[in-house]
Design an enzyme around this catalytic site. Structure first.
Site: not given
Length: 371
Positions: A15, A75, A94, A96, A118, A134, A198, A220, A239-240, A270, A298-300
């Site tokens: 990207r 990133k 971003y 994180h 974010e 997302s 949830d 949940s 989950v965020l 992330d 995978v983080a990206n």
């Protein structure tokens, strides 16, 4: 203002922070744009595409950082990039930070003003600069999970949607936000037996109305999460917690109890991951096994579809980039309380409460840190 965009250097990250269209809009607003040579190749934009809209091409990242007042990326800056940051730089990307003490320390020490996509919010309380990625990651999570359920990839040898006479795979999505809803859309569309967990009854109501009987909605708690996870073929962690480290929802004991060849996709990686057995992976080596369960972390993830991801991201980031360039950092943050929430580090101070709490820094209010 001089806005710079270096080539992304994280593993398999194609990207780019600015498309040629975004560069053109910045130029039309009276700003200078400098682009590292080759930065846009991953989205099919060569140097000539940027030069046509008035951007200046520079040979390397060092030249871009040296010339720029604001750095726009995708990133988080890697160590070599963080070493080039100066106190007069504005970094917009971003970050994180909560699960990344090393990056946080380097940004604090740089003295730069660091605004994280974010944690920017909107009047509705959502995260407009996180949402496009997302959506991409949620949709990709099902693609990745389906692929790794195949036997040659270490999975149980299941077709996600099954075939007539053979039941589909069981997919459990943890979290019904933007990532979760997009994962559900893909899973249901492929014919999977899909459930969502949830704690927010309003979220469950909304998803139930949208997907109807094709989706099983589950409130949940410890018992329901255990039962859903250990019986699933594919679990997607969606989950965020804004700005904070993701909570660990899936324990190692749950992973031990899952069927061999099941797959976990942790989209929350992330922010540290929502599974105890998660560790960040790359597109080059995306998976590993724990207790015979395939882990994809995978983080990206959106970096694998850079054209879709970059244009979707720029649609949302450009208005904020323009505001920062047109009004200056203080002017933009004073006028926009939602952009102000994106400020994470400034003048050696941590201005995001979740990051300060997680990593042991003193929290300083954003506008106070800019003084």
């Amino acid at each position: 203002m001089i806005i710079g965009c270096p080539t992304e250097i994280k593993s398999n990250e194609r990207r780019v922070g600015l498309t040629p269209n975004s560069a053109q809009e910045l130029r039309r607003a009276g700003h200078d744009v400098v682009i590292q040579s080759g930065a846009g190749l991953g989205i099919g934009a060569d140097d000539a595409a940027y030069e046509m809209v008035g951007a200046k091409i520079m040979a390397d990242a060092a030249a871009v950082f040296e010339a720029s007042e604001m750095i726009v990326k995708v990133k988080e800056p890697q160590a070599v990039e963080r070493a080039m940051l100066r106190p007069d730089h504005v970094l917009f990307t971003y970050l994180h930070l909560a699960p990344d003490p090393e990056q946080t320390a380097d940004l604090v020490n740089s003295g730069a003003t660091c605004i994280a996509y974010e944690t920017v919010t909107s009047a509705k309380g959502d995260l407009p600069l996180l949402a496009p990625m997302s959506k991409v990651a949620g949709r990709m999570s099902v693609q990745a999970g389906a692929y790794h359920l195949e036997a040659p990839q270490g999975g149980a040898g299941l077709l996600l949607g099954g075939v007539p006479g053979v039941p589909p795979a069981s997919v459990v999505v943890i979290g019904g936000g933007v990532v979760g809803e997009n994962a559900i859309e893909m899973a249901v569309g492929l014919g999977a037996d899909c459930s969502v967990l949830d704690r927010d009854s309003h979220v469950l109501d909304r998803l139930a109305k949208r997907f109807g009987p094709a989706l099983r909605t589950i409130h949940s708690n410890a018992a329901t999460t255990w039962e859903a996870v250990v019986n699933a073929d594919l679990v997607i962690g969606a989950v965020l917690v804004r700005g904070d480290r993701a909570p660990k929802i899936v324990s190692e004991d749950m992973v031990k109890a899952m069927r061999p060849g099941s797959v976990l996709v942790d989209v929350a990686i992330d922010q540290g991951g929502c599974m105890e057995t998660s560790k960040a992976t790359t597109h080059a080596e995306p998976t590993y096994l724990v207790h015979d369960v395939v882990h994809y972390c995978v983080a990206n993830m959106p970096g694998a579809v850079p054209r879709t991801s970059t244009y979707a991201l720029n649609n949302e980031t450009l208005p904020f980039t323009l505001a920062l360039a047109n009004k200056g950092v203080r002017g933009a943050l004073e006028q926009d309380e939602y952009l102000r929430k994106g400020l994470n580090v400034a003048n050696g101070k941590v201005t995001e409460p979740a990051v300060a709490d997680e990593l042991g820094y003193e929290f300083v209010a954003p506008l106070d840190a800019l003084d």
